[in-house]
Design a protein around this motif. Structure first.
Motif, PDB file in Angstrom:
ATOM      1  N   LYS A 261     -27.210  83.838  27.493  1.00  0.00           N
ATOM      2  CA  LYS A 261     -27.153  85.054  26.675  1.00  0.00           C
ATOM      3  C   LYS A 261     -26.775  86.259  27.540  1.00  0.00           C
ATOM      4  O   LYS A 261     -25.932  87.080  27.157  1.00  0.00           O
ATOM      5  N   GLU A 265     -23.320  88.466  27.046  1.00  0.00           N
ATOM      6  CA  GLU A 265     -23.356  89.908  26.796  1.00  0.00           C
ATOM      7  C   GLU A 265     -22.590  90.672  27.880  1.00  0.00           C
ATOM      8  O   GLU A 265     -21.874  91.637  27.592  1.00  0.00           O
ATOM      9  N   THR A 266     -22.743  90.229  29.130  1.00  0.00           N
ATOM     10  CA  THR A 266     -22.023  90.890  30.221  1.00  0.00           C
ATOM     11  C   THR A 266     -20.518  90.737  30.051  1.00  0.00           C
ATOM     12  O   THR A 266     -19.755  91.710  30.163  1.00  0.00           O
ATOM     13  N   VAL A 268     -18.701  90.118  27.361  1.00  0.00           N
ATOM     14  CA  VAL A 268     -18.142  90.804  26.200  1.00  0.00           C
ATOM     15  C   VAL A 268     -18.203  92.322  26.358  1.00  0.00           C
ATOM     16  O   VAL A 268     -17.251  93.035  26.028  1.00  0.00           O
ATOM     17  N   ASP A 269     -19.305  92.828  26.892  1.00  0.00           N
ATOM     18  CA  ASP A 269     -19.517  94.279  26.917  1.00  0.00           C
ATOM     19  C   ASP A 269     -19.048  94.956  28.206  1.00  0.00           C
ATOM     20  O   ASP A 269     -18.760  96.157  28.195  1.00  0.00           O
ATOM     21  N   HIS A 270     -19.001  94.191  29.310  1.00  0.00           N
ATOM     22  CA  HIS A 270     -18.765  94.841  30.599  1.00  0.00           C
ATOM     23  C   HIS A 270     -17.664  94.190  31.431  1.00  0.00           C
ATOM     24  O   HIS A 270     -17.268  94.738  32.459  1.00  0.00           O
ATOM     25  N   ALA A 276     -19.338  93.407  37.650  1.00  0.00           N
ATOM     26  CA  ALA A 276     -20.023  93.384  36.348  1.00  0.00           C
ATOM     27  C   ALA A 276     -21.159  92.375  36.352  1.00  0.00           C
ATOM     28  O   ALA A 276     -22.259  92.660  35.859  1.00  0.00           O
ATOM     29  N   PHE A 280     -25.000  93.617  35.617  1.00  0.00           N
ATOM     30  CA  PHE A 280     -25.524  93.375  34.274  1.00  0.00           C
ATOM     31  C   PHE A 280     -26.058  91.964  34.057  1.00  0.00           C
ATOM     32  O   PHE A 280     -26.867  91.752  33.155  1.00  0.00           O
ATOM     33  N   TYR A 281     -25.577  90.989  34.824  1.00  0.00           N
ATOM     34  CA  TYR A 281     -26.053  89.612  34.663  1.00  0.00           C
ATOM     35  C   TYR A 281     -27.163  89.270  35.651  1.00  0.00           C
ATOM     36  O   TYR A 281     -28.189  88.686  35.276  1.00  0.00           O
TER      37      TYR A 281
END
Length: 338
Positions: A261, A265-266, A268-270, A276, A280-281
Motif C-alpha cells: 500500500k 501510494e508513493t 501514484v502520488d510522488h 520518492a 514517502f515509502y
C-alpha cells in the motif's frame, strides 16, 4: 483492512473465523483476544488447499486476488523472470526479461518475491545496495483431522505453544475447515521436530485419542525473515513484503499489505525515483523495523520466563487478573502477549 479497500473475501476463501488465540504453556493457558477495533481474523489457504484435499473444496486466496485484478484490466503473465535491468540513463525505463527471452520495458518493477528463490539474489546483484533480511527456517504441515474434529478440538482459536522446545522460537496450530496447520519456526524446525511437537502432552490433547502421525502429509519448509533488508529501492524499482521488512514470525501477508500500500501510494502520488521511495515509502519500512526490535525483546523475555515455572505462573496470573479488572484498552500485559 481488505474490506476498507473494497476487497470482500467470499465464504469460499475463508476457512474459519478466529475469535481468540490461546497461549499454551506448561504452567497453564491464557486466552488472548484481538485488540478493540481490529476486526475479524480469517484463516485461509494461499493455494487451493493441501495436497490430497478434495478437488474444488477450497478457493485459493492468491487466485481470488489475481482474478479480481484481472477483472480490473490487469494483464497477468504466468512466466518466470530470468533477468532485471534498471534504467540505463536518467529518465529511462527499467526492463524485465522473461524466460522466453521477451524483454518488457516498464515504468516500475515491484519485487514481491519473498525471501526464497533466485529473484532475491537477482535484485541484490543489481548493485544499488539491496541486502536481503537475515532468515531462519520454518516447517509447516497440513494435518487432516476432519471438520468435526477440528471444530471439537481447536474451535475458532489459534493455539500458540511455548513449550521450551530446543531450537524452536514459535509453534502454533491454526484451524482450517478440515485441517490443522502446524507451524514451527526456528533453526531446528523440520519433520523430526514436528513429530516431537505433536507428541508433546499439551499438543496431543488437541488431537483425537487414536490419532497417529500420517505417513505422508502436505508440508513445506519456508524461509522466515528475522530482520530488515537494506536499501529496498532504487529508481523505478521497489521491494515490498517479506523481502523488504516484516515483523517477527508469520507476518508475511500483513507486511505485503502495509508495504504494498505504501509503495502504491508513493508511486501514484510522488513518483518512482529513489528520492520518492526514500521520503514517502521507506518510513513504513522503518516503522515495521521498530516493531521488530520491540518484538525481539518481548520474545526474549517470553522464552526465558516460560523456562522458569515460578515466573511463568506469575505472568499468567497477572494477565488473567488484568482481563478481569480492566477494560481491553488498559490491559498492557495482554497487549504485549498479543
Amino acid at each position: 483492512r481488505l474490506e476498507a479497500m473494497g476487497i470482500d473475501l467470499t465464504e469460499a476463501v475463508v476457512q474459519r473465523r478466529i475469535d481468540r488465540y490461546w497461549l499454551e504453556t506448561p504452567v497453564g493457558r491464557l486466552a488472548l483476544f484481538p485488540p478493540a477495533g481490529q476486526g475479524p481474523i480469517y484463516t485461509i489457504f494461499r493455494g487451493n488447499g493441501p495436497r490430497g484435499a478434495a478437488p474444488g473444496g477450497n478457493t485459493s486466496f492468491d487466485e481470488y486476488l489475481l482474478t479480481m485484478v484481472r477483472q480490473m484490466g490487469v494483464s497477468v503473465v504466468n512466466e518466470p523472470v530470468t533477468g532485471l535491468r534498471p534504467p540505463q540513463e536518467p529518465g529511462g525505463k527499467a526492463a524485465v526479461v522473461r524466460q522466453s527471452g521477451v524483454v518488457d520495458e516498464v515504468d516500475l518493477i515491484v519485487g514481491a518475491f519473498g525471501v526464497h528463490g533466485p529473484l532475491v539474489r537477482m535484485v541484490a546483484d543489481l548493485g544499488f545496495g539491496y541486502v536481503p533480511p537475515p532468515i531462519t527456517h520454518g516447517y509447516q504441515a497440513e494435518i487432516w483431522l476432519g471438520a468435526d474434529q477440528v471444530e471439537k478440538r481447536l474451535g475458532n482459536a489459534v493455539h500458540i505453544f511455548s513449550l521450551g522446545l530446543k531450537g524452536i522460537s514459535f509453534a502454533a496450530m491454526t484451524p482450517k475447515r478440515e485441517h490443522a496447520t502446524v507451524t514451527l519456526v526456528g533453526e531446528s524446525a523440520g519433520p523430526q521436530t514436528l513429530i516431537a511437537f505433536l507428541s508433546h502432552p499439551l499438543v496431543r490433547a488437541y488431537l483425537p485419542p487414536d490419532w497417529t502421525p500420517p505417513a505422508d502429509y502436505c508440508h513445506c519448509r519456508p524461509q522466515v525473515p528475522m530482520g530488515t533488508c537494506r536499501q529496498p529501492y532504487t529508481d523505478r524499482l521497489v521491494v515490498i513484503g517479506d523481502a523488504s521488512n516484516s515483523r517477527l514470525y508469520k507476518n508475511g501477508l500483513e507486511s505485503a499489505y502495509m508495504t504494498g500500500k505504501a509503495a502504491a501510494e508513493t508511486a501514484v502520488d510522488h513518483g518512482v525515483s529513489a528520492a520518492a521511495w526514500k521520503r514517502f515509502y521507506y518510513p513504513t519500512c522503518t516503522a515495521i523495523a521498530q516493531d521488530s526490535r520491540f518484538g525481539r525483546g518481548l520474545f526474549w523475555i517470553k522464552d526465558h520466563v516460560i523456562l522458569l515455572p515460578p515466573l511463568a505462573k506469575m505472568l499468567m496470573r497477572a494477565a488473567a487478573r488484568e482481563q478481569q479488572r480492566y477494560p481491553a484498552g488498559e490491559q498492557f500485559i495482554n497487549q504485549a502477549l498479543w
